[in-house]
Enzyme design. Sequence first.
Site, short mmCIF file in Angstrom:
data_model
loop_
_atom_site.label_atom_id
_atom_site.label_comp_id
_atom_site.label_asym_id
_atom_site.label_seq_id
_atom_site.Cartn_x
_atom_site.Cartn_y
_atom_site.Cartn_z
N GLU A 49 0.82 -1.20 0.12
CA GLU A 49 -0.05 -0.02 -0.09
C GLU A 49 0.80 1.00 0.09
O GLU A 49 1.99 1.34 0.70
CB GLU A 49 -0.83 0.11 1.41
CG GLU A 49 -1.91 -0.98 1.41
CD GLU A 49 -2.65 -0.70 2.44
OE1 GLU A 49 -2.79 -0.06 3.48
OE2 GLU A 49 -3.51 -2.09 2.83
N ASP A 60 -5.62 8.67 10.29
CA ASP A 60 -4.28 8.43 10.73
C ASP A 60 -3.82 9.08 11.95
O ASP A 60 -4.19 9.94 12.23
CB ASP A 60 -3.44 8.74 9.44
CG ASP A 60 -3.80 7.90 8.30
OD1 ASP A 60 -3.52 6.63 8.03
OD2 ASP A 60 -3.99 8.47 7.14
#
Length: 277
Positions: A49, A60
């Site tokens: 990824e 995040d």
Amino acid sequence: MSRIDHRFSVLRQEGRAALVTFITAGDPDFNTSLAALKALPEAGADIIEIGMPFTDPMADGPAIQLAAQRALKSGQTLARTLELVRAFRKDNADTPVILMGYYNPIYIYGVDRFLVDAKAAGVDGFIVVDLPPEEDSELCLPSLKAGLAFIRLATPTTDDKRLPTVLANTSGFVYYVSITGVTGTAVPDFDAVAGSVARIKRHTDLPVVVGFGVRTGEHAAAIARGADGVVVGSAIVETLRQSLDADGQATKQTVPAIAALVKELADGIRSVAKKGT
């Protein structure tokens, strides 16, 4: 068969889970990012990824937020992220590559143009965390039409009533978020994760991979016992950060440090492989 489907097919024959590794494109600079990408499969990564840097990465935690800031500061753009994939593909035609991030940069780039350019660069699919199923017409359905996977997130709060909606147009694999919260901030409850993976598998034939909170080979092995794949991002990104010099620049230890962690993670997953299953 897509690269993603082929990779999971091979891994099923080997009787083990996939190691899915994440790095942020352009962190801390383009050339170091490319060198790290090239090192990942050699160290044991099965799927990669690549984070598309964004100014407001809401899902995040601090490690990936800081990585995005470093990348943007170094001049990374979505166009340069596609350039990074093209450069990686010159030496690696087999490892699946998934772009992960947020819709805003793609929307600004232009969806039609982005899909054409991403496929030409060698991208295999996308994880776009802020596009729910109700917005599938924005990117998900066009991606599928272009032959690119669109991987959806399921979370601990995705109940059986919601799950069919989440899975409806998902392809490639299902990404199960093992904790409630942002990336890299807690260690998952491994028993609870195994139960959740089993529940999701009752609704889909797609592989189910687990991410958020996996930091060590031991963690990876624990997840791999019940899942089809293990995603590690924040731990890799934090290892990169710790290798930088006082000015935030890469050192000769940066890529080897990443490779060493990925090897530990891969060894952990392989330690629970069941040959012939």
